[in-house]
Structure formats: C-alpha cells, structure tokens
Design an enzyme around this catalytic site. Structure first.
Site, PDB file in Angstrom:
ATOM      1  N   LEU A 126       0.803  -1.218   0.000  1.00 37.42           N
ATOM      2  CA  LEU A 126       0.000   0.000   0.000  1.00 37.42           C
ATOM      3  C   LEU A 126       0.842   1.278   0.000  1.00 37.42           C
ATOM      4  CD1 LEU A 126      -2.774  -1.115   2.513  1.00 37.42           C
ATOM      5  CD2 LEU A 126      -2.761  -1.253   0.018  1.00 37.42           C
ATOM      6  N   HIS A 128       3.066   4.322  -1.585  1.00 41.74           N
ATOM      7  CA  HIS A 128       3.031   5.077  -2.835  1.00 41.74           C
ATOM      8  C   HIS A 128       4.399   5.024  -3.527  1.00 41.74           C
ATOM      9  CE1 HIS A 128      -0.367   6.736  -0.573  1.00 41.74           C
ATOM     10  NE2 HIS A 128      -0.888   7.044  -1.748  1.00 41.74           N
ATOM     11  N   MET A 162       8.647   4.642   5.324  1.00 41.12           N
ATOM     12  CA  MET A 162       8.806   3.259   4.875  1.00 41.12           C
ATOM     13  C   MET A 162      10.056   3.102   4.015  1.00 41.12           C
ATOM     14  SD  MET A 162       6.502   1.868   6.517  1.00 41.12           S
ATOM     15  CE  MET A 162       7.056   0.270   5.949  1.00 41.12           C
ATOM     16  N   GLU A 163      10.362   4.108   3.200  1.00 38.93           N
ATOM     17  CA  GLU A 163      11.555   4.046   2.366  1.00 38.93           C
ATOM     18  C   GLU A 163      12.814   3.966   3.226  1.00 38.93           C
ATOM     19  OE1 GLU A 163       8.361   5.067  -0.231  1.00 38.93           O
ATOM     20  OE2 GLU A 163       8.904   5.759   1.764  1.00 38.93           O
ATOM     21  N   ASP A 177      23.548 -11.905   3.837  1.00 38.80           N
ATOM     22  CA  ASP A 177      23.790 -12.805   2.705  1.00 38.80           C
ATOM     23  C   ASP A 177      25.286 -13.020   2.479  1.00 38.80           C
ATOM     24  OD1 ASP A 177      23.075 -14.260   0.240  1.00 38.80           O
ATOM     25  OD2 ASP A 177      23.975 -12.525  -0.760  1.00 38.80           O
TER      26      ASP A 177
END
Length: 208
Positions: A126, A128, A162-163, A177
């Site tokens: 959700l 943008h 969120m970024e 990793d």
C-alpha cells in the site's frame, strides 16, 4: 381531617407533645455541595473517538478493508525520514566485512539499501511510488555488531518513513547474505524509525 388538640392524626394520645401545634421553623438555605448528589449519574469523560482522523488507521476504510490512502489533496512538501537497525554477529565476522569471500559487504549493502528505498512500493503493497531526492546509507561495524542507518529525502505529498526502514532492512539483509557462509548465527534486529519531518502530522524524533 383535623385532629383534636393533643392528639396525633391517627387518634392516639401524642407522646412527646405530638398534638401540640407545630411551630413554623424559619426556612434554612442549605448551601449546594460543589459536587452534585447525583454526580454518579453524570456521564464519564469521553475517550477520543476511535474513528477520529488522528486515531484511525489510514490504510483501512470504514468497512475494515485495506486501501491505498488518497493523497491527491495533500500539499507537496519536503519530507525527511531516518531509520536504523543492527546486525548482530560474531566479533570475527565484524572484522572481516571488507574482505569476505563474496567481496566488500559494506559497499554491497550500501547499494542494496539505496536500490531498495527506490523500490519500496514493490516491497510494501500500500506504499506510494515516490521520486526520492536523496538516499544516504551509513554502515558502521562494531565489536560484535554492524550498525546501519538511513536518511531519505523526498519532495512529495507523503512521507518517506517506509523508504528509510526498507533501506535499512535491505542493507542488513545484504550483509547477512555475505556473512552467512562464515556466521550462521548473525541476526537482524532493532529495525525502527528514528525521525521524520514534514507533512501534516508534524515532526518526530525518537528519544535517545
């Protein structure tokens, strides 16, 4: 029916002078108590409505369905968000971040964080799609951990929290990793928003 002198209204001889005419007492004004006798009936203070704009979940509609927030009416402003996380590892692992079998983990993680921040809308359903102005990733190896921080700036109608968090998560996963071959015990922890500025909700900075 009027009672004879000296008798109560029920016809028996009145003890304690019940049959004598009652003297009119002066009226007494009783001061009102600051607290009403019926205070228990007063309504309890209202709690903030769960449906108010400040308390509601913006990504859920009135029927409880997930939705993308409409930001078309919001003003375009400069918004900055900062986040952080840690990768816990063995002390020997932290010392080898620049010379691992797969290469320089710090350099790879920095690129991974920047790339992930630009594609946050592909991670978070959700979110943008934002044209980011700047993404900074800081990676600091410690004694038995790697500290990762991000700062994201965007001139848009919605913030970049969120970024910033996705950038940290991707950078930490890229390091994992690269170290998992020598340290399976490594773990990512404490992913969180540190600060934000711009937008209608105002500024935020986490207390130290």
């Amino acid at each position: 029916m009027n009672s004879p002198q000296g008798f109560c209204a029920f016809g028996s001889r009145a003890p304690f002078g019940c049959g004598e005419p009652f003297a009119r007492r002066p009226s007494v004004s009783i001061p009102k108590s600051p607290r009403s006798l019926h205070a228990c009936r007063e309504p309890m203070p209202r709690k903030p409505s769960e449906e108010s704009e400040s308390a509601s979940l913006t990504h859920v509609d009135a029927q409880g369905r997930a939705r993308m927030v409409d930001i078309s009416q919001k003003p375009v402003t400069l918004r900055i968000a900062e986040a952080s996380c840690r990768l816990l590892c063995a002390p020997s692992t932290a010392l080898r971040l620049g010379s691992l079998p797969k290469g320089d983990a710090v350099a790879v993680a920095r690129i991974a964080g920047i790339q992930a921040a630009k594609r946050t809308d592909e991670w978070i359903p959700l979110a943008h799609t934002l044209p980011l102005d700047d993404v900074e990733i800081t990676i600091e190896p410690g004694e038995s951990e790697v500290r990762i921080a991000s700062r994201v700036a965007v001139t848009a109608r919605t913030g970049a929290e969120m970024e910033a968090m996705v950038a940290c998560a991707a950078a930490a996963l890229a390091i994992y990793d690269m170290v998992k071959a020598i340290d399976r015990t490594a773990s990512v922890t404490d992913l969180r928003l540190e600060a934000k500025s711009g937008g209608r909700s105002g500024d935020f900075r986490r207390a130290p």
